[in-house]
Write an enzyme that holds these catalytic residues in place. Structure first.
Site, PDB file in Angstrom:
ATOM      1  N   VAL A  69       0.898  -1.161   0.000  1.00 13.96           N
ATOM      2  CA  VAL A  69       0.000   0.000   0.000  1.00 13.96           C
ATOM      3  C   VAL A  69       0.934   1.208   0.000  1.00 13.96           C
ATOM      4  O   VAL A  69       1.516   1.543   1.032  1.00 13.96           O
ATOM      5  CB  VAL A  69      -0.931  -0.006   1.227  1.00 13.96           C
ATOM      6  N   PRO A  70       1.130   1.855  -1.145  1.00 14.38           N
ATOM      7  CA  PRO A  70       2.296   2.726  -1.358  1.00 14.38           C
ATOM      8  C   PRO A  70       2.210   4.117  -0.727  1.00 14.38           C
ATOM      9  O   PRO A  70       2.153   5.131  -1.427  1.00 14.38           O
ATOM     10  CB  PRO A  70       2.369   2.814  -2.883  1.00 14.38           C
ATOM     11  N   CYS A  71       2.286   4.174   0.588  1.00 14.65           N
ATOM     12  CA  CYS A  71       2.290   5.476   1.262  1.00 14.65           C
ATOM     13  C   CYS A  71       3.555   6.265   0.973  1.00 14.65           C
ATOM     14  O   CYS A  71       3.590   7.484   1.185  1.00 14.65           O
ATOM     15  CB  CYS A  71       2.085   5.305   2.765  1.00 14.65           C
ATOM     16  N   HIS A  72       4.600   5.604   0.459  1.00 11.33           N
ATOM     17  CA  HIS A  72       5.834   6.331   0.120  1.00 11.33           C
ATOM     18  C   HIS A  72       5.618   7.275  -1.059  1.00 11.33           C
ATOM     19  O   HIS A  72       6.427   8.165  -1.290  1.00 11.33           O
ATOM     20  CB  HIS A  72       6.968   5.346  -0.203  1.00 11.33           C
TER      21      HIS A  72
END
Length: 201
Positions: free
Chosen positions: A147-150
């Site tokens: 889940v690409p919070c970056h």
């Protein structure tokens, strides 16, 4: 990959090396439930040789049998770090408040190699004044990378608010930029600004 907000017990875990340090993967036997950043361990602290990318033999918990979810997650993360995977195909199950679940779902709509601001995510989930709360939800994301919070940055492009640290966030963004460039893509975007969330069709 769908996010399911129901709580199950943790069946097994596994630690894998990565360019941003050891990652602990957790599974309930039917879905991936967490990815945690683990500290790099110095060889002298363990009294044993350090493995590549900061893991050591003592980090790896014994498993009675292979967990297929963990095997698949380790394989796909390895492909991601190698630049050969841009989308994850894993069953996931995470828990959170309705707001957190909405934010995490919005994160999965940010395309590989692109960035969105915290305020853009707030607008996407129907809470346009909740940019700070979006930042808190990103820091609480139980499945970073998948889940690409970056890919969420400050309105000025600053790399803030990442549980793994700014250096790890920068590494992931540069990895995705290099992968797209290697495949003949146009530029990922300007480092000084972040655009709106673009949903996949």
């Amino acid at each position: 990959m769908g996010l399911v907000g129901a709580r199950w017990g943790v069946a097994s875990s596994r630690i894998i090396p990565s360019p941003i340090g050891p990652l602990e993967l957790e599974s309930d036997g039917s879905a991936l439930t967490a990815i945690r950043f683990r500290p790099r361990v110095r060889p002298e602290a363990r009294g044993a040789p350090e493995e590549p990318n900061g893991s050591s033999p003592g980090d790896q918990p014994a498993q009675p049998e292979a967990d297929q979810i963990l095997e698949a997650a380790a394989l796909q993360l390895g492909e991601y770090f190698a630049g050969s995977r841009v989308v994850f195909d894993l069953p996931t199950r995470i828990t959170g408040t309705p707001f957190q679940l909405a934010v995490w779902a919005a994160l999965t709509e940010i395309p590989y190699g692109e960035r969105a601001s915290y305020s853009a995510i707030a607008v996407a989930v129907g809470r346009p004044t909740a940019a700070r709360a979006v930042g808190a939800a990103c820091r609480s994301n139980p499945l970073p990378i998948v889940v690409p919070c970056h890919r969420v940055v400050g309105a000025d492009g600053s790399l803030t608010g990442y549980a793994g640290g700014a250096a790890a966030k920068s590494t992931l963004l540069r990895l995705e930029a290099r992968t797209l460039e290697a495949h003949g893509s146009t530029a990922v975007g300007d480092d000084s600004a972040a655009g709106p969330v673009r949903r996949r069709r």
